[in-house]
Every structure is written in C-alpha cells, then in structure tokens.
Scaffold this active site. Structure first.
Site, short mmCIF file in Angstrom:
data_model
loop_
_atom_site.label_atom_id
_atom_site.label_comp_id
_atom_site.label_asym_id
_atom_site.label_seq_id
_atom_site.Cartn_x
_atom_site.Cartn_y
_atom_site.Cartn_z
N GLY A 107 0.81 -1.19 -0.05
CA GLY A 107 0.20 -0.04 -0.10
C GLY A 107 0.79 1.28 0.03
CG ASP A 152 -4.18 -1.01 -1.31
OD1 ASP A 152 -4.70 -2.17 -1.03
OD2 ASP A 152 -3.34 -0.99 -2.14
C1 MEV Z 1 -3.88 -4.55 -3.78
O1 MEV Z 1 -3.49 -4.11 -2.58
C2 MEV Z 1 -5.20 -5.29 -3.97
C3 MEV Z 1 -5.89 -5.76 -4.85
O2 MEV Z 1 -6.90 -6.50 -4.55
C4 MEV Z 1 -6.39 -4.65 -5.67
C5 MEV Z 1 -7.33 -3.65 -5.20
O3 MEV Z 1 -8.24 -4.20 -4.14
O4 MEV Z 1 -7.65 -2.63 -5.64
C6 MEV Z 1 -5.13 -6.78 -5.80
#
Ligand code: MEV
Length: 313
Positions: A107, A152
């Site tokens: 993040g 995030d």
């Molecule tokens: C990224 O930290 C997490 C994902 O699920 C993308 C998102 O949720 O936007 C891969």
C-alpha cells in the site's frame, strides 16, 4: 495563521484475505503495518515560489506548476488544496519520504497519499477525518492502478484492521486474540495495475468461471472474519492456506511466493499465503508467538529479501 512546519504519516498495509476478489465486490480483510510508514513534512516556503515538491528517496524535486495531472504526487496535492478551498497555490515545500517498499503489495502509494493529505490538512489548520483522507486518496489510487477496490486507501487512512466491501461503509474488524504475522518480501517488484489488468482481461473472456472463484474467496473472507473475531488462530491459518490455493489457481502466484509459503509452513506456521497483487511482492505467514522466530529464520533462509513481524490486535 499557518504553522511553519508540520509532519504527518500513514502506515503500510497487508491484505489477510480476499485480494483481487475484492475488486469484484467480494469482502476482504486488511490490517495496517505500522513498522513501515510514509511520511510527509510541510514547511512554509519562499514567498511567491508556489509549491515545491521534494521526494528525496526517488531523487525528485519539482514545482507543482511543472507537473501534469497524471502525476500521482501532484494529483494528491491538487485534490487536497481543492478540499481545503485554496484556489491559489500557497508557498510551501512538501517533502515526502517512505520506508514502505514500492510495488510489493504494502500500500505504498495509498500511504504516501494519506500522509500528504493529513500533513496539508494539519498545516492549514483544517485536519481531515479518516474518511475524507481515504476518499481523496482513492481518487489518486485510480492513477496508480486503474480500477482499485478502495481497500488500500481505507486501511491506511483508518489505520485499523478492517473487513472491507467495495463501496460500503468501513467495518472495523474485532480481533479476538492477538495475531502474529510474518511478512516475507520476494524482492520481485510487481505493479498492481498489471496483475489487476491481466485478471480483468481473463475474466472478460469467462465471467461466470471467474465470478464463481471470487465467490469462493468471499466465503473464505467471511469465515476468516468469524475465526479472527473468536480468536481461533488455527482456523484462520487454515483459511489462509485455502486462499493461497485459490490465488494460485487464478495464476496470481509466483514460484518464489510459493517457495516462501512452503518454507513458512515447514517451519510450523499456522497458515501462509501471498498478500496483495501477486506475481511477486509479499507473502504473509501467521505464526504462534513462540514460533515466530523460526518462521522468520525460515523465510530469510528461503530467500526473502526483507522479513517484517507485526502483531495485529
Ligand atoms: C491491492 O493491494 C489489492 C488488490 O485486490 C487490488 C485492489 O483491491 O484494488 C489486488
């Protein structure tokens, strides 16, 4: 009157359950990782100079007036100034630093945005609440990776464990007993937008299949929430293994992620899985506190370039 200098920060994050399926409306669980942080300092600048942006970690120094709208750092500053009602750019220097590894699923982009939003809010004596920090950071997340779920920005802005469903109000996750997580970094950079974009293209060709897989992941996240709330570490660990198996099936893993997951399990972890976008980045293992040192050592021996231990309460 503005202050002469203000600092604010935001933590990194890891996803415990439901990465990728969260983009398609399924629930997911994420927690902050305070051992790594993004920091922003705002200093009063030279009169008439406008906004100077400094990011010494990446050797960057630019005036806001020289930046485009697709620049994530500039975009977060512009959006925050709009939220503050500042039509004319003030004369300030904004310095951004971060210990959160980039493109590793922790993040980093969202935390940098949150730190900037908070620092500017404090500097101009208009502190933002976590939801506003999250909302502004979400707009900038779209520049970083196209179709973000919003998990995030939410977890780093609220800095607490969350059970997250896209577009719904935040739910704080109650943790029945402290959980010790060991994070192992493959050292392989993997930009989220690439993995999310690839999966989106594959789903486009066969939505029924992928949506059924995402529903299985959603069911795991709900079961994990119940396990975490009742403090059942063994059940949570088992569910992590099941989540990793589905992510492998989805083509999201990487041989090095699988090797680190196996190393953690061989060292006695209660569960392990990749965390975040996949194709590289980080994996996480849940360990009993007395076993955490063994899991850390096993991950380092199996080639993790960085190992972080964090306790979720
Ligand atoms: C990224 O930290 C997490 C994902 O699920 C993308 C998102 O949720 O936007 C891969």
């Amino acid at each position: 009157m503005n202050r002469t200098s203000i600092e604010a920060s935001a933590p990194g994050k890891i996803i415990l359950f439901g990465e990728h399926s969260v983009v398609y409306g399924q629930p997911a669980i994420a927690v902050p990782v305070s051992q790594v942080r993004a920091q922003c300092r705002v200093d009063g600048g030279t009169a008439g100079a406008g906004i100077l942006l400094r990011a010494p970690d990446i050797d960057r120094r630019a005036y806001l007036s020289e930046t485009g709208d697709d620049d994530p750092l500039a975009s977060v500053i512009r959006r925050t100034l709009t939220a503050l009602g500042l039509a004319t750019p003030p004369d300030v220097t904004i310095t951004v630093t971060s210990t959160i590894p980039i493109a590793c699923g922790m993040g980093s982009g969202a935390a940098i945005s949150a730190a900037i939003i908070r620092a500017l809010g404090e500097f101009f004596q208009h502190p933002f609440d976590p939801q506003t920090v999250s909302d502004i950071a979400f707009e900038v997340e779209k520049i970083y990776h196209g179709t973000p779920s919003g998990i995030d920005n939410t977890v780093v802005a609220f800095a607490q464990p969350i059970f997250f469903v896209k577009g719904q109000p935040i739910e704080r996750l109650t943790v029945g007993a402290p959980l010790t997580f060991i994070i192992g970094d493959t050292g392989i950079k993997s930009p989220t937008y690439k993995v999310v974009g690839d999966l989106r293209a594959r789903r486009g060709k066969n939505p029924a299949h992928y949506d059924a897989v995402f529903m299985r992941m959603g069911a795991l996240a709900r079961a994990a929430r119940a396990a975490i709330e009742r403090g059942d570490e063994a059940a949570a660990g088992k569910l992590m293994g099941e989540n990793h198996a589905i992510l492998r099936e989805l083509g999201i893993s990487h041989p090095k992620l699988d090797a680190l997951v196996s190393a953690a399990m061989d060292a006695g972890a209660l569960g392990a899985k990749l965390s975040g976008a996949g194709w590289g980045g980080n994996m996480i293992a849940l360990a009993a506190p007395e076993n955490a040192a063994d899991v850390r050592a096993a991950l380092a021996a199996a080639g993790a370039v960085r190992v972080i231990e964090t306790v979720v309460r």
